[in-house]
Design a protein around this motif. Sequence first.
Motif, PDB file in Angstrom:
ATOM      1  N   GLY B  12       0.814  -1.218   0.000  1.00 20.92           N
ATOM      2  CA  GLY B  12       0.000   0.000   0.000  1.00 20.92           C
ATOM      3  C   GLY B  12       0.840   1.256   0.000  1.00 20.92           C
ATOM      4  N   GLY B  13       0.267   2.362   0.440  1.00 19.40           N
ATOM      5  CA  GLY B  13       0.956   3.650   0.419  1.00 19.40           C
ATOM      6  C   GLY B  13       1.877   3.833   1.611  1.00 19.40           C
ATOM      7  N   PRO B  14       2.843   4.744   1.489  1.00 17.91           N
ATOM      8  CA  PRO B  14       3.812   4.961   2.564  1.00 17.91           C
ATOM      9  C   PRO B  14       3.186   5.617   3.791  1.00 17.91           C
ATOM     10  CG  PRO B  14       4.556   5.933   0.486  1.00 17.91           C
ATOM     11  CD  PRO B  14       3.118   5.575   0.322  1.00 17.91           C
ATOM     12  N   THR B  15       3.794   5.357   4.924  1.00 19.43           N
ATOM     13  CA  THR B  15       3.546   6.151   6.133  1.00 19.43           C
ATOM     14  C   THR B  15       4.897   6.345   6.805  1.00 19.43           C
ATOM     15  OG1 THR B  15       3.345   4.520   7.917  1.00 19.43           O
ATOM     16  CG2 THR B  15       1.431   4.778   6.484  1.00 19.43           C
ATOM     17  N   VAL B  16       4.868   7.160   7.841  1.00 20.36           N
ATOM     18  CA  VAL B  16       6.058   7.437   8.616  1.00 20.36           C
ATOM     19  C   VAL B  16       6.332   6.292   9.595  1.00 20.36           C
ATOM     20  CG1 VAL B  16       6.636   8.889  10.616  1.00 20.36           C
ATOM     21  CG2 VAL B  16       6.138   9.938   8.386  1.00 20.36           C
ATOM     22  N   ALA B  17       5.313   5.477   9.872  1.00 22.56           N
ATOM     23  CA  ALA B  17       5.414   4.485  10.950  1.00 22.56           C
ATOM     24  C   ALA B  17       5.519   3.050  10.458  1.00 22.56           C
ATOM     25  CB  ALA B  17       4.211   4.615  11.871  1.00 22.56           C
ATOM     26  N   ILE B  18       5.389   2.822   9.166  1.00 24.77           N
ATOM     27  CA  ILE B  18       5.334   1.435   8.684  1.00 24.77           C
ATOM     28  C   ILE B  18       6.658   0.713   8.892  1.00 24.77           C
ATOM     29  CG2 ILE B  18       5.780   2.101   6.270  1.00 24.77           C
ATOM     30  CD1 ILE B  18       3.777  -0.174   5.491  1.00 24.77           C
ATOM     31  N   CYS B  80       3.738  -2.720  -3.058  1.00 19.93           N
ATOM     32  CA  CYS B  80       3.077  -3.096  -4.302  1.00 19.93           C
ATOM     33  C   CYS B  80       1.595  -2.778  -4.170  1.00 19.93           C
ATOM     34  CB  CYS B  80       3.257  -4.591  -4.604  1.00 19.93           C
ATOM     35  SG  CYS B  80       2.325  -5.671  -3.502  1.00 19.93           S
ATOM     36  N   ARG B  81       0.931  -2.740  -5.275  1.00 16.55           N
ATOM     37  CA  ARG B  81      -0.533  -2.696  -5.287  1.00 16.55           C
ATOM     38  C   ARG B  81      -0.956  -3.901  -6.111  1.00 16.55           C
ATOM     39  NH1 ARG B  81      -2.518   1.501  -2.210  1.00 16.55           N
ATOM     40  NH2 ARG B  81      -1.380   3.442  -2.403  1.00 16.55           N
ATOM     41  N   SER B 117      -4.315  -4.427   1.670  1.00 15.16           N
ATOM     42  CA  SER B 117      -3.385  -5.447   2.145  1.00 15.16           C
ATOM     43  C   SER B 117      -4.117  -6.452   3.039  1.00 15.16           C
ATOM     44  CB  SER B 117      -2.248  -4.794   2.929  1.00 15.16           C
ATOM     45  OG  SER B 117      -1.746  -3.682   2.219  1.00 15.16           O
ATOM     46  N   MET B 118      -5.110  -5.974   3.777  1.00 15.29           N
ATOM     47  CA  MET B 118      -5.849  -6.890   4.645  1.00 15.29           C
ATOM     48  C   MET B 118      -6.721  -7.848   3.814  1.00 15.29           C
ATOM     49  SD  MET B 118      -4.493  -6.409   7.463  1.00 15.29           S
ATOM     50  CE  MET B 118      -3.091  -5.267   7.487  1.00 15.29           C
ATOM     51  N   ASP B 119      -7.056  -7.431   2.592  1.00 12.95           N
ATOM     52  CA  ASP B 119      -7.730  -8.335   1.655  1.00 12.95           C
ATOM     53  C   ASP B 119      -6.793  -9.499   1.305  1.00 12.95           C
ATOM     54  OD1 ASP B 119      -9.881  -8.916  -0.447  1.00 12.95           O
ATOM     55  OD2 ASP B 119      -8.091  -8.690  -1.694  1.00 12.95           O
ATOM     56  N   THR B 120      -5.523  -9.180   1.105  1.00 11.48           N
ATOM     57  CA  THR B 120      -4.520 -10.226   0.834  1.00 11.48           C
ATOM     58  C   THR B 120      -4.385 -11.153   2.042  1.00 11.48           C
ATOM     59  OG1 THR B 120      -3.326  -8.744  -0.660  1.00 11.48           O
ATOM     60  CG2 THR B 120      -2.079 -10.608   0.244  1.00 11.48           C
ATOM     61  N   VAL B 121      -4.363 -10.583   3.246  1.00  5.62           N
ATOM     62  CA  VAL B 121      -4.257 -11.384   4.476  1.00  5.62           C
ATOM     63  C   VAL B 121      -5.459 -12.325   4.580  1.00  5.62           C
ATOM     64  CG1 VAL B 121      -4.259 -11.284   7.014  1.00  5.62           C
ATOM     65  CG2 VAL B 121      -2.865  -9.659   5.697  1.00  5.62           C
ATOM     66  N   LEU B 122      -6.640 -11.825   4.284  1.00  6.80           N
ATOM     67  CA  LEU B 122      -7.856 -12.644   4.351  1.00  6.80           C
ATOM     68  C   LEU B 122      -7.773 -13.802   3.349  1.00  6.80           C
ATOM     69  CD1 LEU B 122     -10.766 -13.156   5.336  1.00  6.80           C
ATOM     70  CD2 LEU B 122     -11.570 -11.553   3.585  1.00  6.80           C
ATOM     71  N   LYS B 123      -7.356 -13.480   2.115  1.00  5.86           N
ATOM     72  CA  LYS B 123      -7.309 -14.510   1.069  1.00  5.86           C
ATOM     73  C   LYS B 123      -6.276 -15.592   1.386  1.00  5.86           C
ATOM     74  CE  LYS B 123      -9.169 -11.855  -2.782  1.00  5.86           C
ATOM     75  NZ  LYS B 123      -8.866 -10.755  -3.719  1.00  5.86           N
TER      76      LYS B 123
END
Lengths: 412, 412
Positions: B12-18, B80-81, B117-123
């Motif tokens: 997904g998109g960047p954050t300062v905390a990832i 990635c997306r 990304s949570m869609d990927t985790v679910l799948k």
Amino acid sequence: MNQSNCIVAQSGGPTVAINASLAGVIAGVKSSEKYDICYGAVNGILGILNENYLNLSDIFADDANLEKLKTTPAMYLGSCRHKLPDYKDDDSPYVYIFHQFDKLSIKAFFYIGGNDSMDTVLKLSDYAKKINSDVKIIGIPKTIDNDLCMTDHTPGFGSAAKYIASSMLEIAHDTFIYAVKSVTIVEIMGRDAGWLTAASALARNEYNTAPQFIYLPEVNFDKDKFVADIKEALAHTNNVIVAVSEGIHDADGSYITSSKAACDQFGHQQLSGAGKALEFIVKENIGVKVRSVEVNVLQRCASHLASLTDIEESFAQGKKGVTIAAEGVTASMVCLKRISNKPYQVEYTYSAIKDIANEAKSVPREWINDAGNDVKPELIEYLKPLIQGETAVAYKNGLPDYMDVSHLHKCN
Amino acid sequence: MNQSNCIVAQSGGPTVAINASLAGVIAGVKSSEKYDICYGAVNGILGILNENYLNLSDIFADDANLEKLKTTPAMYLGSCRHKLPDYKDDDSPYVYIFHQFDKLSIKAFFYIGGNDSMDTVLKLSDYAKKINSDVKIIGIPKTIDNDLCMTDHTPGFGSAAKYIASSMLEIAHDTFIYAVKSVTIVEIMGRDAGWLTAASALARNEYNTAPQFIYLPEVNFDKDKFVADIKEALAHTNNVIVAVSEGIHDADGSYITSSKAACDQFGHQQLSGAGKALEFIVKENIGVKVRSVEVNVLQRCASHLASLTDIEESFAQGKKGVTIAAEGVTASMVCLKRISNKPYQVEYTYSAIKDIANEAKSVPREWINDAGNDVKPELIEYLKPLIQGETAVAYKNGLPDYMDVSHLHKCN
């Protein structure tokens, strides 16, 4: 009764360091044996014309307030964009201003600002000379554009340069994450001078080669050359980042705006900046993922990321203004002379305002590469010392703790 | 031979905390008795499909590197997306991924990301269940949008909120300086949820009432009401500042973009954001000085202004992911539960991924004022703790000293 007072005002656009210079003037008056009260005129020269003053000696009697002022962005005294007429055409504002000086026992006037403000300093100096006034008229430089003559660099520029370089590095981190070809255009302030855009080169380090290209207003922009530059870079790197001055123009002197780029593409006018224009050009001619980022007003007001070198020099230049006025200097601007680069060392000096007002200093062509798409190492060496060091900004409730500026809120 | 390893990826998109969450995962594996090596897949799930791994246990053997990673913006592992197909339609990527897991003796997979990304985790969880895999599949939340369900707030949001509030305060200082009527529109990220735009309210303090208005996507935008709001505010204040989400839309669900606003004025289409659109509306209907500022990508990557609370919680959530995986939890996302607000206290927990993936959490209507142009004190109280504290970002040569990410530069 026999007081000897000073008055100071701020003018033009905001910087992160202009209040540090104000703090320097106040500190200078505090420690001066010659001067008593330091007044501040609100909203530049208009504050004198409107008799809108603050007693800064009172407000900043506590040194803790003075410290806080040093790291507060924009103008504590507010600003104006007001051009005085030539006194030969209309001397009425001059008569009024010098009458106010008399009333407040003003012996020195300090104007902190950029090119336009130095025009005011010159005009007041000329009028003072004409009427044999003993009021000393001193300019204190400030501009993120770094385009004032006779001084090595200007207060506010180092902090803006640090902000630009840090932002460029963070934008690079943001851009690197996708393994797809992309172009990012970063538009940076600077209508006529490319100093600030050049500072983006400081973001390069052992892992970051961005910005890959830097386009300054000092070189005529050639669209075909630009497209060729980007294509060539994309052949060996995924993420190309471009730094561009808002003021780039073609060989005819026409600004590169998106009205032009959009016209090429859609057949109608759009009004926007150079960044958007370059975005359109990439979209149209190359077709990879592209976006433009306009670095906004934070480049001139993000005090949380100030350069300590800049803040300290700005403070010292404010103080120097008081010193030279007390020594009898007038019709002058405080200047910085770089004595050495390694170690970095400057000397505080001054120059006649007539050599500064209404002049501008561009990036020398010999500090730009031959292709006109990057800066040379000499320019990077010149810039490096100016962004060194961080200020100790205090935080309150998670946010920078700046000086209360509610006195500026009065609805006129 | 009988290793029990983990693999982690970011998406997904960047954050300062990832990267703080990534550091938490690495630290969790380091201190775990169950797991041996922590691998990192480069560019999200694509890194597994492309067999592009890093040995993070080696790279971050030195704790000093781990500390530096915590304050480095965007994704150390790249992003990635990539949407996985439903395994019932096409199980080939799943077969490949779980084959890679076997090859590397992977017993737990951690995916740090937002809704997609949570869609990927679910799948992956569903497929793991189907094949009776013992690989634990854990989501670690991240998004500046703060729109993930089942958790009090998301890693990355607090830092973005701190950046937005600080920027709003600095823009206010920048705006206050001229004694002329003006309107400044500040456009903030948030297509569907207004959390980040709401955070601009934190800039208000004893001398600053800006932003005077806050428009969120949770309330239908009414142009006439907006014009009336601005006119009313200009009657008693000089400088009106407006915070607006990029995703505001009218009652029909159409985004407010400048193509629309420009059409009204010039009769042709322009493509731009909500900020530009509101700028046009003010220009057309009120006629005072107006400008719009689009807060750029720095709101998601300015690590130099991170929230310490956010960074610490993000790190702890990464670590918690490893703990729950070791305990046998799978098909879940790490969550935060707020135990108390004064003093602020959170508990680290987890929820089933099926309740989180493909859902989104908006700002509750009852936290927005009735007029739909500001937030209520409840929302401000919710936000306040999340921006507290500053991280100790190291500086080198005047710039933030971040982790080398040159491994992301390889041209694919």
